[in-house]
Scaffold this motif. Structure first.
Motif, short mmCIF file in Angstrom:
data_model
loop_
_atom_site.label_atom_id
_atom_site.label_comp_id
_atom_site.label_asym_id
_atom_site.label_seq_id
_atom_site.Cartn_x
_atom_site.Cartn_y
_atom_site.Cartn_z
N LEU A 77 -11.91 -26.49 35.66
CA LEU A 77 -12.28 -25.15 36.11
C LEU A 77 -12.67 -24.25 34.95
CD1 LEU A 77 -12.59 -23.43 38.66
CD2 LEU A 77 -10.20 -22.77 38.40
N VAL A 78 -11.99 -24.39 33.81
CA VAL A 78 -12.37 -23.61 32.63
C VAL A 78 -13.78 -23.98 32.18
CG1 VAL A 78 -11.93 -23.31 30.15
CG2 VAL A 78 -10.05 -23.15 31.75
N VAL A 79 -14.03 -25.27 32.06
CA VAL A 79 -15.33 -25.72 31.56
C VAL A 79 -16.46 -25.40 32.54
CG1 VAL A 79 -16.66 -27.77 30.88
CG2 VAL A 79 -14.31 -27.49 30.08
N GLU A 80 -16.20 -25.55 33.83
CA GLU A 80 -17.25 -25.33 34.82
C GLU A 80 -17.58 -23.85 35.05
OE1 GLU A 80 -19.38 -27.44 36.51
OE2 GLU A 80 -18.58 -28.85 35.05
N SER A 81 -16.55 -23.00 35.12
CA SER A 81 -16.85 -21.62 35.52
C SER A 81 -15.90 -20.57 34.90
CB SER A 81 -16.82 -21.48 37.04
OG SER A 81 -15.52 -21.71 37.55
N ASN A 82 -15.27 -20.92 33.78
CA ASN A 82 -14.33 -19.99 33.15
C ASN A 82 -13.31 -19.49 34.17
OD1 ASN A 82 -13.10 -18.48 31.16
ND2 ASN A 82 -14.55 -16.78 31.32
N LEU A 83 -12.65 -20.46 34.81
CA LEU A 83 -11.62 -20.20 35.82
C LEU A 83 -12.17 -19.43 37.03
CD1 LEU A 83 -8.56 -19.37 33.55
CD2 LEU A 83 -9.05 -21.52 34.72
N GLY A 84 -13.43 -19.68 37.38
CA GLY A 84 -14.04 -19.05 38.53
C GLY A 84 -14.67 -17.71 38.26
#
Length: 176
Positions: free
Chosen positions: A22-29
């Protein structure tokens, strides 16, 4: 945290690993895209799925943010929500997500739905639910590039997979 715990309990995928993805994909949303549908250059099929998803959720697809096309190579953007799923991939997982979360239709911009979608996709790689590091690294590369994953990782799943494991390790130290 709650979304990662929920998805972990439902799928067996490690919570800390989900937080790393989630951090890598969207900075924790927090960052779900910088482009609109047109700027993303998504193809016609993906655009139709994108419009369908938006309509089912009562969103105006022209106002939704998606990922931008990659700058370093030929390709398209269009990945949606906290898990950065392409619209066609989301549609393939939609029923499974709804079955787990009870949200029908599921929403890619929702933390619970998006992280559950991530967990469902990641769990398909052998070894992930057994919490094997090499499997988790490879699974992220598969998550990122599908059958083309080897171009993003070596045969052991490092490089991009290593970024996720770095974050997962930090969450494990902080939270457990």
């Amino acid at each position: 945290m709650e979304a990662a715990s929920f998805a972990s309990n439902a799928t067996g995928v490690r919570k800390d690993y989900l937080l790393g993805v989630l951090v890598v994909e969207s900075n924790l949303g927090k960052y779900t895209g910088g482009c609109n549908w047109k700027q993303s250059r998504m193809n016609g099929t993906r655009l139709e799925y994108f419009k369908q998803i938006a309509k089912e959720l009562d969103y105006d697809y022209t106002k939704l943010k998606v990922s931008c096309p990659p700058a370093g190579y030929k390709g398209t953007g269009g990945a949606m929500g906290v898990g950065q799923f392409m619209p066609d991939t989301w549609m393939a997982y939609k029923n499974s997500i709804a079955s787990v979360t009870g949200h029908n239709p599921p929403d890619p911009w929702s933390l619970v739905d998006g992280v559950t979608a991530m967990a469902l996709k990641l769990s398909k790689v052998s070894g992930v639910i057994d919490h094997k590091r090499s499997a988790e690294a490879k699974a992220y590369c598969v998550y990122l590039a599908g059958g083309n994953w080897i171009n993003y990782c070596d045969a052991k799943g490092v490089n991009y997979g290593g970024k996720v494991l770095y974050w997962a390790d930090n969450y494990e130290r902080l939270l457990d």
